[in-house]
Design a protein around this motif. Sequence first.
Motif, short mmCIF file in Angstrom:
data_model
loop_
_atom_site.label_atom_id
_atom_site.label_comp_id
_atom_site.label_asym_id
_atom_site.label_seq_id
_atom_site.Cartn_x
_atom_site.Cartn_y
_atom_site.Cartn_z
N SER A 75 36.30 5.98 40.71
CA SER A 75 36.03 6.04 39.20
C SER A 75 36.36 7.35 38.74
O SER A 75 37.18 7.56 37.62
CB SER A 75 34.71 5.73 38.93
N ALA A 76 35.99 8.52 39.05
CA ALA A 76 36.28 9.91 38.54
C ALA A 76 37.55 10.03 38.68
O ALA A 76 38.27 10.76 37.75
CB ALA A 76 35.35 10.92 39.52
N ASN A 77 38.31 9.94 39.70
CA ASN A 77 39.65 10.16 40.11
C ASN A 77 40.51 9.32 38.99
O ASN A 77 41.73 10.05 38.66
CB ASN A 77 39.90 9.92 41.43
N ALA A 78 40.18 8.23 39.11
CA ALA A 78 40.92 7.32 38.04
C ALA A 78 40.86 7.72 36.75
O ALA A 78 41.76 8.06 35.82
CB ALA A 78 40.48 5.81 38.25
N LEU A 79 39.81 7.97 36.35
CA LEU A 79 39.71 8.75 34.91
C LEU A 79 40.24 9.87 34.60
O LEU A 79 41.00 10.36 33.69
CB LEU A 79 38.46 8.42 34.56
N ASN A 80 40.31 10.75 35.80
CA ASN A 80 40.77 11.91 35.69
C ASN A 80 42.31 11.72 35.37
O ASN A 80 43.22 12.60 34.84
CB ASN A 80 40.59 12.78 37.00
N CYS A 81 43.01 10.71 36.04
CA CYS A 81 44.45 10.37 36.10
C CYS A 81 44.80 10.22 34.67
O CYS A 81 45.91 10.33 34.19
CB CYS A 81 44.88 9.32 37.07
N GLY A 113 38.75 2.60 36.05
CA GLY A 113 37.93 3.69 36.14
C GLY A 113 36.46 3.43 35.68
O GLY A 113 35.33 3.48 36.51
N VAL A 114 36.23 2.92 34.58
CA VAL A 114 35.01 2.61 34.04
C VAL A 114 34.27 1.48 35.08
O VAL A 114 33.03 1.83 35.24
CB VAL A 114 34.97 2.00 32.60
#
Length: 317
Positions: A75-81, A113-114
């Motif tokens: 989740s954190a990595n996808a939102l970072n992307c 991500g969420v």
Amino acid sequence: MEVASRSGEDAAVVAGRGEVGLRARLGAYVALTKPRIIELLLITTIPAMFAAQRQVPGIGLLIATLVGGTLAAGSANALNCVVDADIDAVMRRTRARPLARHAVTPRAALVFGVILGILAAAVLLVFTTWQAAVLAVVAILFYVFVYSMWLKRRTSQNIVWGGLAGCMPVIIGWSAVTGSIGWPAWVFFGVIFFWTPPHTWALAMRYRADYAAAGVPMLPVVASDREVVRQIVLYSWAMVACSMLLIPASSWIYAAVAVPAGLWFLALAHLLHTRVLKGAAAKPMTLFHLSNLYLTAVSVAWAVDAAIGLPVVGWPW
């Protein structure tokens, strides 16, 4: 007959393309989670769970924590992307990421991500402890809002404080077992905290031009090589010193790995420092690759030490 045969072949081609397209799309979503980073985070979660129980924890709890941790990190990595899409499109090292090559839309990546974050919290809450679930949510929010959206583009110390999110798997793993956070977990939290700058700055020295082009003020972009390697050496000493604090809470097995691994890391950090002072080619990627090996070795040693369950060394007093 020939027309029917051609129609069948055309249908097979379309079906094949659809299958390839589906695989590519699924692969793009997996890539959003940055699996290699997740592997590194899980390497520090498992030892913390072993150390918290001073033996191998229940397989159900172990699996639930790893699944929840994987979902949280994804989740954190996808939102970072999503936040870093403009940066990734500029940097050569990250141009192949899904949003940079338009394999996934920003909206889809955001929703993905969420959803992963919600699932992570649910898994940890139901199958581990509420503390672990809360810590996972805090880690996601910190990584996205504090590091990605605020620190990364504003300060050369971005990775120092932003790296706190990468330390969270240790206390999440410990909390999943005990519902609290013991001092050994905080010590290993410190090991990862001090490990992050040498690891990241060594990589940033190699890709300095990329970060500069993207407008990210990593320390190697805004400071001289001499200043960068000086700080790498200081953080390396702090990391190794912190790792030694775990010896009293472990047996000789952990010490037998942590001591020589720490000396090896310090030797290469000082070698990098010396090369820069002499004006020789720095070769920072040697330290970068060693940093991954170091963290893996120390983590595995801590886990094996706890799994075997030998008497701890204890404090000398």
